[in-house]
Design a protein around this motif. Structure first.
Motif, PDB file in Angstrom:
ATOM      1  N   MET A 144       0.839  -1.176   0.000  1.00  0.00           N
ATOM      2  CA  MET A 144       0.000   0.000   0.000  1.00  0.00           C
ATOM      3  C   MET A 144       0.892   1.250   0.000  1.00  0.00           C
ATOM      4  SD  MET A 144      -2.666   1.230   2.905  1.00  0.00           S
ATOM      5  CE  MET A 144      -4.200   1.040   2.081  1.00  0.00           C
ATOM      6  N   PRO A 145       0.759   2.100  -0.996  1.00  0.00           N
ATOM      7  CA  PRO A 145       1.586   3.314  -1.069  1.00  0.00           C
ATOM      8  C   PRO A 145       1.322   4.259   0.102  1.00  0.00           C
ATOM      9  CG  PRO A 145       0.494   2.875  -3.160  1.00  0.00           C
ATOM     10  CD  PRO A 145      -0.079   1.924  -2.162  1.00  0.00           C
ATOM     11  N   LEU A 146       2.351   4.989   0.470  1.00  0.00           N
ATOM     12  CA  LEU A 146       2.215   5.969   1.551  1.00  0.00           C
ATOM     13  C   LEU A 146       1.423   7.170   1.072  1.00  0.00           C
ATOM     14  CD1 LEU A 146       5.851   5.974   2.940  1.00  0.00           C
ATOM     15  CD2 LEU A 146       3.878   4.851   3.930  1.00  0.00           C
ATOM     16  N   GLU A 147       0.858   7.921   2.014  1.00  0.00           N
ATOM     17  CA  GLU A 147       0.130   9.139   1.670  1.00  0.00           C
ATOM     18  C   GLU A 147       1.079  10.135   1.021  1.00  0.00           C
ATOM     19  OE1 GLU A 147      -2.156  10.891   4.799  1.00  0.00           O
ATOM     20  OE2 GLU A 147      -2.601   8.927   5.653  1.00  0.00           O
ATOM     21  N   ALA A 148       0.592  10.839   0.024  1.00  0.00           N
ATOM     22  CA  ALA A 148       1.419  11.802  -0.708  1.00  0.00           C
ATOM     23  C   ALA A 148       1.955  12.891   0.223  1.00  0.00           C
ATOM     24  CB  ALA A 148       0.620  12.417  -1.847  1.00  0.00           C
ATOM     25  N   GLY A 149       1.152  13.350   1.157  1.00  0.00           N
ATOM     26  CA  GLY A 149       1.591  14.387   2.090  1.00  0.00           C
ATOM     27  C   GLY A 149       2.745  13.930   2.960  1.00  0.00           C
ATOM     28  N   LEU A 150       2.716  12.675   3.381  1.00  0.00           N
ATOM     29  CA  LEU A 150       3.799  12.139   4.202  1.00  0.00           C
ATOM     30  C   LEU A 150       5.066  12.004   3.387  1.00  0.00           C
ATOM     31  CD1 LEU A 150       4.841  10.877   6.838  1.00  0.00           C
ATOM     32  CD2 LEU A 150       3.965   8.690   6.029  1.00  0.00           C
ATOM     33  N   LEU A 151       4.934  11.518   2.175  1.00  0.00           N
ATOM     34  CA  LEU A 151       6.104  11.325   1.311  1.00  0.00           C
ATOM     35  C   LEU A 151       6.778  12.659   0.984  1.00  0.00           C
ATOM     36  CD1 LEU A 151       7.654   9.050   0.022  1.00  0.00           C
ATOM     37  CD2 LEU A 151       6.285   9.340  -2.025  1.00  0.00           C
ATOM     38  N   GLU A 152       6.009  13.736   0.906  1.00  0.00           N
ATOM     39  CA  GLU A 152       6.569  15.060   0.608  1.00  0.00           C
ATOM     40  C   GLU A 152       7.494  15.561   1.711  1.00  0.00           C
ATOM     41  OE1 GLU A 152       3.637  17.983  -0.363  1.00  0.00           O
ATOM     42  OE2 GLU A 152       2.745  16.722  -1.910  1.00  0.00           O
ATOM     43  N   ILE A 153       7.230  15.197   2.963  1.00  0.00           N
ATOM     44  CA  ILE A 153       8.048  15.716   4.060  1.00  0.00           C
ATOM     45  C   ILE A 153       9.173  14.773   4.477  1.00  0.00           C
ATOM     46  CG2 ILE A 153       6.215  17.172   4.949  1.00  0.00           C
ATOM     47  CD1 ILE A 153       5.755  15.094   7.154  1.00  0.00           C
ATOM     48  N   LEU A 154       9.137  13.519   4.018  1.00  0.00           N
ATOM     49  CA  LEU A 154      10.196  12.573   4.367  1.00  0.00           C
ATOM     50  C   LEU A 154      11.424  12.795   3.490  1.00  0.00           C
ATOM     51  CD1 LEU A 154       8.234   9.233   4.823  1.00  0.00           C
ATOM     52  CD2 LEU A 154       9.096  10.752   6.594  1.00  0.00           C
ATOM     53  N   ALA A 155      12.593  12.601   4.074  1.00  0.00           N
ATOM     54  CA  ALA A 155      13.854  12.714   3.335  1.00  0.00           C
ATOM     55  C   ALA A 155      14.827  11.679   3.869  1.00  0.00           C
ATOM     56  CB  ALA A 155      14.434  14.110   3.498  1.00  0.00           C
ATOM     57  N   CYS A 156      15.828  11.365   3.075  1.00  0.00           N
ATOM     58  CA  CYS A 156      16.855  10.414   3.474  1.00  0.00           C
ATOM     59  C   CYS A 156      17.610  10.975   4.681  1.00  0.00           C
ATOM     60  CB  CYS A 156      17.813  10.189   2.306  1.00  0.00           C
ATOM     61  SG  CYS A 156      19.218   9.127   2.720  1.00  0.00           S
ATOM     62  N   PRO A 157      17.707  10.229   5.765  1.00  0.00           N
ATOM     63  CA  PRO A 157      18.435  10.708   6.932  1.00  0.00           C
ATOM     64  C   PRO A 157      19.943  10.859   6.687  1.00  0.00           C
ATOM     65  CG  PRO A 157      17.246   8.673   7.453  1.00  0.00           C
ATOM     66  CD  PRO A 157      17.058   8.954   6.002  1.00  0.00           C
ATOM     67  N   ALA A 158      20.471  10.154   5.701  1.00  0.00           N
ATOM     68  CA  ALA A 158      21.911  10.199   5.436  1.00  0.00           C
ATOM     69  C   ALA A 158      22.310  11.419   4.617  1.00  0.00           C
ATOM     70  CB  ALA A 158      22.363   8.921   4.736  1.00  0.00           C
ATOM     71  N   CYS A 159      21.534  11.720   3.553  1.00  0.00           N
ATOM     72  CA  CYS A 159      21.944  12.806   2.652  1.00  0.00           C
ATOM     73  C   CYS A 159      20.862  13.865   2.442  1.00  0.00           C
ATOM     74  CB  CYS A 159      22.379  12.232   1.301  1.00  0.00           C
ATOM     75  SG  CYS A 159      21.005  11.594   0.319  1.00  0.00           S
ATOM     76  N   HIS A 160      19.689  13.662   3.003  1.00  0.00           N
ATOM     77  CA  HIS A 160      18.567  14.613   2.958  1.00  0.00           C
ATOM     78  C   HIS A 160      17.927  14.752   1.579  1.00  0.00           C
ATOM     79  CE1 HIS A 160      19.740  15.520   7.010  1.00  0.00           C
ATOM     80  NE2 HIS A 160      20.959  15.823   6.582  1.00  0.00           N
ATOM     81  N   ALA A 161      18.152  13.805   0.685  1.00  0.00           N
ATOM     82  CA  ALA A 161      17.519  13.808  -0.636  1.00  0.00           C
ATOM     83  C   ALA A 161      16.098  13.247  -0.516  1.00  0.00           C
ATOM     84  CB  ALA A 161      18.332  12.959  -1.609  1.00  0.00           C
ATOM     85  N   PRO A 162      15.235  13.542  -1.488  1.00  0.00           N
ATOM     86  CA  PRO A 162      13.878  12.968  -1.488  1.00  0.00           C
ATOM     87  C   PRO A 162      13.924  11.447  -1.600  1.00  0.00           C
ATOM     88  CG  PRO A 162      14.072  14.748  -3.088  1.00  0.00           C
ATOM     89  CD  PRO A 162      15.452  14.466  -2.595  1.00  0.00           C
ATOM     90  N   LEU A 163      12.832  10.820  -1.189  1.00  0.00           N
ATOM     91  CA  LEU A 163      12.729   9.364  -1.224  1.00  0.00           C
ATOM     92  C   LEU A 163      11.726   8.930  -2.286  1.00  0.00           C
ATOM     93  CD1 LEU A 163      12.640   8.745   2.608  1.00  0.00           C
ATOM     94  CD2 LEU A 163      14.553   8.258   1.077  1.00  0.00           C
ATOM     95  N   ASP A 164      12.033   7.823  -2.973  1.00  0.00           N
ATOM     96  CA  ASP A 164      11.161   7.246  -3.983  1.00  0.00           C
ATOM     97  C   ASP A 164      10.317   6.167  -3.316  1.00  0.00           C
ATOM     98  OD1 ASP A 164      10.065   6.576  -6.469  1.00  0.00           O
ATOM     99  OD2 ASP A 164      11.646   5.116  -6.867  1.00  0.00           O
ATOM    100  N   ASP A 165       9.006   6.267  -3.459  1.00  0.00           N
ATOM    101  CA  ASP A 165       8.070   5.333  -2.829  1.00  0.00           C
ATOM    102  C   ASP A 165       7.993   4.032  -3.630  1.00  0.00           C
ATOM    103  OD1 ASP A 165       6.057   4.072  -1.472  1.00  0.00           O
ATOM    104  OD2 ASP A 165       4.503   5.517  -1.987  1.00  0.00           O
ATOM    105  N   ARG A 166       8.474   2.966  -3.043  1.00  0.00           N
ATOM    106  CA  ARG A 166       8.386   1.636  -3.660  1.00  0.00           C
ATOM    107  C   ARG A 166       7.661   0.681  -2.725  1.00  0.00           C
ATOM    108  NH1 ARG A 166      14.333   1.157  -6.440  1.00  0.00           N
ATOM    109  NH2 ARG A 166      14.165   3.085  -7.651  1.00  0.00           N
ATOM    110  N   THR A 167       6.645   1.194  -2.035  1.00  0.00           N
ATOM    111  CA  THR A 167       5.909   0.374  -1.076  1.00  0.00           C
ATOM    112  C   THR A 167       4.943  -0.583  -1.755  1.00  0.00           C
ATOM    113  OG1 THR A 167       4.322   2.183  -0.776  1.00  0.00           O
ATOM    114  CG2 THR A 167       6.100   2.014   0.831  1.00  0.00           C
TER     115      THR A 167
END
Length: 60
Positions: free
Chosen positions: A1-24
């Motif tokens: 089940m894909p994550l909510e779009a609003g949640l995905l917009e605020i999440l970032a990689c903790p290592a480099c702070h780049a956006p994350l690609d949803d592959r759920t």
């Protein structure tokens, strides 16, 4: 089940702070870093992203 779009917009990689690609929707649900040279894949367990570098899968 894909994550909510609003949640995905605020999440970032903790290592480099780049956006994350949803592959759920894949067989192994995960969020993959889109940053060049990083590419860490963070697991999603019970629809909760585990954004810990120690838990991330390294790129192949």
């Amino acid at each position: 089940m894909p994550l909510e779009a609003g949640l995905l917009e605020i999440l970032a990689c903790p290592a480099c702070h780049a956006p994350l690609d949803d592959r759920t929707a894949d067989e192994t649900p995960e969020l993959v870093c889109t940053g060049e040279g990083c590419g860490l894949a963070y697991p999603v367990r019970d629809e909760i992203p585990v954004l810990l570098v120690d838990e991330a899968r390294r790129p192949a």
